[in-house]
Every structure is written in C-alpha cells, then in structure tokens.
Design an enzyme around this catalytic site. Sequence first.
Site, PDB file in Angstrom:
ATOM      1  N   ASP A  29       0.851  -1.190   0.000  1.00  0.00           N
ATOM      2  CA  ASP A  29       0.000   0.000   0.000  1.00  0.00           C
ATOM      3  C   ASP A  29       0.888   1.242   0.000  1.00  0.00           C
ATOM      4  O   ASP A  29       1.881   1.318   0.723  1.00  0.00           O
ATOM      5  CB  ASP A  29      -0.923  -0.004   1.224  1.00  0.00           C
ATOM      6  CG  ASP A  29      -2.068   0.980   1.077  1.00  0.00           C
ATOM      7  OD1 ASP A  29      -3.221   0.532   0.990  1.00  0.00           O
ATOM      8  OD2 ASP A  29      -1.812   2.206   1.037  1.00  0.00           O
ATOM      9  N   ILE A  30       0.502   2.217  -0.807  1.00  0.00           N
ATOM     10  CA  ILE A  30       1.301   3.437  -0.946  1.00  0.00           C
ATOM     11  C   ILE A  30       1.242   4.298   0.323  1.00  0.00           C
ATOM     12  O   ILE A  30       2.101   5.152   0.545  1.00  0.00           O
ATOM     13  CB  ILE A  30       0.803   4.224  -2.191  1.00  0.00           C
ATOM     14  CG1 ILE A  30       1.897   5.108  -2.750  1.00  0.00           C
ATOM     15  CG2 ILE A  30      -0.457   5.006  -1.899  1.00  0.00           C
ATOM     16  CD1 ILE A  30       1.589   5.649  -4.133  1.00  0.00           C
ATOM     17  N   ASN A  86     -12.883  -3.081   2.698  1.00  0.00           N
ATOM     18  CA  ASN A  86     -13.832  -1.983   2.821  1.00  0.00           C
ATOM     19  C   ASN A  86     -14.847  -2.070   1.689  1.00  0.00           C
ATOM     20  O   ASN A  86     -14.475  -2.363   0.548  1.00  0.00           O
ATOM     21  CB  ASN A  86     -13.099  -0.639   2.756  1.00  0.00           C
ATOM     22  CG  ASN A  86     -12.105  -0.462   3.888  1.00  0.00           C
ATOM     23  OD1 ASN A  86     -12.384  -0.830   5.028  1.00  0.00           O
ATOM     24  ND2 ASN A  86     -10.936   0.079   3.589  1.00  0.00           N
ATOM     25  N   GLU A  94     -12.255   3.374  -1.170  1.00  0.00           N
ATOM     26  CA  GLU A  94     -11.784   4.458  -2.046  1.00  0.00           C
ATOM     27  C   GLU A  94     -11.502   3.970  -3.455  1.00  0.00           C
ATOM     28  O   GLU A  94     -11.672   4.720  -4.418  1.00  0.00           O
ATOM     29  CB  GLU A  94     -10.513   5.086  -1.461  1.00  0.00           C
ATOM     30  CG  GLU A  94     -10.755   5.847  -0.172  1.00  0.00           C
ATOM     31  CD  GLU A  94      -9.471   6.357   0.449  1.00  0.00           C
ATOM     32  OE1 GLU A  94      -8.387   6.068  -0.093  1.00  0.00           O
ATOM     33  OE2 GLU A  94      -9.564   7.020   1.497  1.00  0.00           O
ATOM     34  N   VAL A  95     -11.002   2.748  -3.569  1.00  0.00           N
ATOM     35  CA  VAL A  95     -10.683   2.193  -4.890  1.00  0.00           C
ATOM     36  C   VAL A  95     -11.688   1.074  -5.169  1.00  0.00           C
ATOM     37  O   VAL A  95     -11.752   0.086  -4.423  1.00  0.00           O
ATOM     38  CB  VAL A  95      -9.235   1.658  -4.939  1.00  0.00           C
ATOM     39  CG1 VAL A  95      -8.957   1.025  -6.295  1.00  0.00           C
ATOM     40  CG2 VAL A  95      -8.241   2.783  -4.667  1.00  0.00           C
ATOM     41  N   HIS A  99     -10.467  -5.725  -3.058  1.00  0.00           N
ATOM     42  CA  HIS A  99      -9.132  -6.022  -2.527  1.00  0.00           C
ATOM     43  C   HIS A  99      -9.221  -6.312  -1.034  1.00  0.00           C
ATOM     44  O   HIS A  99     -10.126  -5.854  -0.342  1.00  0.00           O
ATOM     45  CB  HIS A  99      -8.146  -4.871  -2.760  1.00  0.00           C
ATOM     46  CG  HIS A  99      -8.627  -3.539  -2.271  1.00  0.00           C
ATOM     47  ND1 HIS A  99      -9.542  -2.779  -2.972  1.00  0.00           N
ATOM     48  CD2 HIS A  99      -8.335  -2.824  -1.159  1.00  0.00           C
ATOM     49  CE1 HIS A  99      -9.773  -1.660  -2.310  1.00  0.00           C
ATOM     50  NE2 HIS A  99      -9.070  -1.658  -1.194  1.00  0.00           N
ATOM     51  N   HIS A 101      -6.906  -5.668   2.391  1.00  0.00           N
ATOM     52  CA  HIS A 101      -5.750  -5.091   3.058  1.00  0.00           C
ATOM     53  C   HIS A 101      -5.198  -6.181   3.976  1.00  0.00           C
ATOM     54  O   HIS A 101      -5.926  -6.692   4.837  1.00  0.00           O
ATOM     55  CB  HIS A 101      -6.144  -3.892   3.928  1.00  0.00           C
ATOM     56  CG  HIS A 101      -6.719  -2.740   3.165  1.00  0.00           C
ATOM     57  ND1 HIS A 101      -6.005  -1.584   2.926  1.00  0.00           N
ATOM     58  CD2 HIS A 101      -7.943  -2.563   2.591  1.00  0.00           C
ATOM     59  CE1 HIS A 101      -6.769  -0.746   2.244  1.00  0.00           C
ATOM     60  NE2 HIS A 101      -7.944  -1.312   2.031  1.00  0.00           N
TER      61      HIS A 101
HETATM   62  P1  AMP Z   1      -9.788   1.231   0.132  1.00  0.00           P
HETATM   63  O1  AMP Z   1     -10.060   2.471   0.933  1.00  0.00           O
HETATM   64  O2  AMP Z   1     -10.125  -0.023   0.875  1.00  0.00           O
HETATM   65  O3  AMP Z   1     -10.428   1.297  -1.232  1.00  0.00           O
HETATM   66  O4  AMP Z   1      -8.212   1.167  -0.034  1.00  0.00           O
HETATM   67  C1  AMP Z   1      -7.523   1.679  -1.133  1.00  0.00           C
HETATM   68  C2  AMP Z   1      -6.069   1.657  -0.783  1.00  0.00           C
HETATM   69  O5  AMP Z   1      -5.325   1.795  -1.975  1.00  0.00           O
HETATM   70  C3  AMP Z   1      -5.608   2.775   0.167  1.00  0.00           C
HETATM   71  O6  AMP Z   1      -5.081   2.203   1.360  1.00  0.00           O
HETATM   72  C4  AMP Z   1      -4.544   3.509  -0.643  1.00  0.00           C
HETATM   73  O7  AMP Z   1      -3.454   3.943   0.158  1.00  0.00           O
HETATM   74  C5  AMP Z   1      -4.125   2.464  -1.652  1.00  0.00           C
HETATM   75  N1  AMP Z   1      -3.574   2.961  -2.914  1.00  0.00           N
HETATM   76  C6  AMP Z   1      -4.114   3.887  -3.729  1.00  0.00           C
HETATM   77  N2  AMP Z   1      -3.338   4.068  -4.816  1.00  0.00           N
HETATM   78  C7  AMP Z   1      -2.292   3.226  -4.684  1.00  0.00           C
HETATM   79  C8  AMP Z   1      -1.136   2.931  -5.475  1.00  0.00           C
HETATM   80  N3  AMP Z   1      -0.908   3.566  -6.643  1.00  0.00           N
HETATM   81  N4  AMP Z   1      -0.267   2.009  -5.032  1.00  0.00           N
HETATM   82  C9  AMP Z   1      -0.479   1.382  -3.850  1.00  0.00           C
HETATM   83  N5  AMP Z   1      -1.547   1.602  -3.067  1.00  0.00           N
HETATM   84  C10 AMP Z   1      -2.442   2.513  -3.473  1.00  0.00           C
END
Ligand code: AMP
Length: 114
Positions: A29-30, A86, A94-95, A99, A101
């Site tokens: 995770d970034i 999530n 957010e994405v 996935h 974590h």
């Molecule tokens: P969620 O809130 O469960 O959708 O988590 C999305 C996660 O993706 C967050 O923890 C972000 O920090 C992570 N994220 C977003 N863009 C990137 C990226 N380019 N590389 C790695 N992690 C990312």
Amino acid sequence: MATIFTKIINKEIPASIIFENDKVIAFKDINPIAPIHILVVPKKEIPTLNDITAEDSDYLIAMYLAIKDIAISLNISENGYRLITNCNSYGGQEVFHLHFHLLGGKKLGPMLSF
Ligand code: AMP
C-alpha cells in the site's frame, strides 16, 4: 470502470509488487497504516464485495491462497495478521476494485476506529 489497480495489474504504473500469479496480484500500500500493509487484488475488475458471484470463486480462492503464501514469506503467519475489505461509502472504500488489506508486523490495536 478501470481503476488504478487495473493500471498496476497491466504494469502501466509502478507498484511494489510482492506476489503475482495468473489470478492475483499483491503490492505494498502506498500509504501504509501498519509495518506490513499489502493490498491483495484479483486480476478481474470486481468493483466491490457486493458484486461477487459464484463465477468469481476461482479468484476468491486464489486471493486467500496468495494471502497464506505472502504471510509465510513475510514471516507473519505465526504471530498473526489482519485482513480488511472496505465496501462502499460506510466501509470507507476508495478504490472500486475488490481487494484485501493485509495488515501485520506488530500487535494490532482494536479492530474498529470511528
Ligand atoms: P480502500 O479504501 O479499501 O479502497 O483502499 C484503497 C487503498 O489503496 C488505500 O489504502 C490507498 O493507500 C491504496 N492505494 C491507492 N493508490 C495506490 C497505489 N498507486 N499504489 C499502492 N496503493 C495505493
């Protein structure tokens, strides 16, 4: 719609990949919230957990098997770790590409924070 995770799967943008096979990719995770914070992502665009179907079962099993292998390779399987998915707004997603974590590397605190 394709997300940033599809770009990572397609190697269009870089990521710190720690595991990959034909069904799953896993990368750091970034914005880590634990010493070990890995995202485990199916190589199929499934937006949320609400969208899974029985047809996705190979991907879902592959995600769990990848997590098991990653935990062993990072030496956290015995001490333990936490998985979080999530879902949608209240879950804080957010994405919109399914996935897990994978969190570990220390004794984690309470499961929920508000
Ligand atoms: P969620 O809130 O469960 O959708 O988590 C999305 C996660 O993706 C967050 O923890 C972000 O920090 C992570 N994220 C977003 N863009 C990137 C990226 N380019 N590389 C790695 N992690 C990312």
